[in-house]
Write an enzyme that holds these catalytic residues in place. Structure first.
Site, short mmCIF file in Angstrom:
data_model
loop_
_atom_site.label_atom_id
_atom_site.label_comp_id
_atom_site.label_asym_id
_atom_site.label_seq_id
_atom_site.Cartn_x
_atom_site.Cartn_y
_atom_site.Cartn_z
N THR A 196 0.90 -1.10 -0.09
CA THR A 196 0.08 -0.17 -0.17
C THR A 196 0.82 1.32 0.04
O THR A 196 2.14 1.24 0.33
CB THR A 196 -1.32 0.11 1.20
OG1 THR A 196 -1.69 1.24 1.35
CG2 THR A 196 -0.21 -0.16 2.50
N ARG A 197 0.22 2.42 -0.28
CA ARG A 197 0.79 3.56 -0.12
C ARG A 197 0.98 3.90 1.26
O ARG A 197 1.70 4.92 1.72
CB ARG A 197 0.45 4.74 -1.02
CG ARG A 197 0.38 4.62 -2.52
CD ARG A 197 -0.22 5.88 -3.23
NE ARG A 197 -1.46 6.37 -2.82
CZ ARG A 197 -2.00 7.01 -1.91
NH1 ARG A 197 -1.24 8.05 -1.23
NH2 ARG A 197 -3.42 7.32 -1.70
N LYS A 198 0.19 3.50 2.13
CA LYS A 198 0.03 3.85 3.49
C LYS A 198 1.23 3.34 4.36
O LYS A 198 1.20 2.45 5.01
CB LYS A 198 -1.21 3.31 3.94
CG LYS A 198 -2.51 3.78 3.38
CD LYS A 198 -2.62 5.13 3.05
CE LYS A 198 -4.12 5.75 2.60
NZ LYS A 198 -4.14 6.02 1.18
N THR A 199 2.41 4.17 4.32
CA THR A 199 3.60 3.63 5.00
C THR A 199 3.97 4.63 5.92
O THR A 199 3.18 5.78 6.29
CB THR A 199 4.73 3.51 3.76
OG1 THR A 199 4.87 4.77 3.22
CG2 THR A 199 4.35 2.58 2.80
#
Length: 134
Positions: free
Chosen positions: A84-87
């Site tokens: 995910t981009r949610k890092t």
């Protein structure tokens, strides 16, 4: 095992008078207790960089290890494990690197590289905006 490539940069940031010698490659599966490498050089630099080196190494190795566990569960099937981009803020490139080392696939790096239309995008497309002269 992931994150060895960042260690020389961390050592440089803390004074540069130390060298990291890797015993493994990023992405290698290692057993608990395995010596991953050795840092030689200035004690001052090693002590100053120690916590940062360990934090990065532990974080990235943890992401790679967990990704590998899930990748192994779906191995042989027709699906891929995507990230995910949610890092963690500031660590996107490193965490995506760790996912790839663990056998996962990088889905998107940012909003620019693949299209994704969500419900809020659809709702916004039906909105009208009035622009008035001031």
């Amino acid at each position: 095992n992931c994150g060895q490539g960042i260690i020389p940069y961390l050592l440089e940031a803390f004074g540069g008078e130390a060298i990291f010698h890797a015993n493994q490659e990023d992405g290698d599966w290692v057993e608990s207790g395995t010596t991953l490498g050795k840092i030689q050089g200035s004690r001052t630099v090693i002590l100053a960089a120690e916590r940062s080196v360990l934090n990065f190494f532990q974080r990235l190795s943890g992401v790679a290890t967990l990704t590998k566990r899930f990748s192994d569960l779906i191995a042989g099937g027709k699906v891929r494990l995507l990230d995910t981009r949610k890092t963690t803020p500031g660590l996107r490139a490193l965490e995506k690197y760790a996912v790839a080392n663990g056998g996962g696939w990088n889905h998107r790096f940012g909003l620019f590289d693949r299209i994704l239309i969500k419900d809020n995008h659809l709702a916004a497309s039906n909105a009208s905006v009035d622009i008035a002269d001031s």
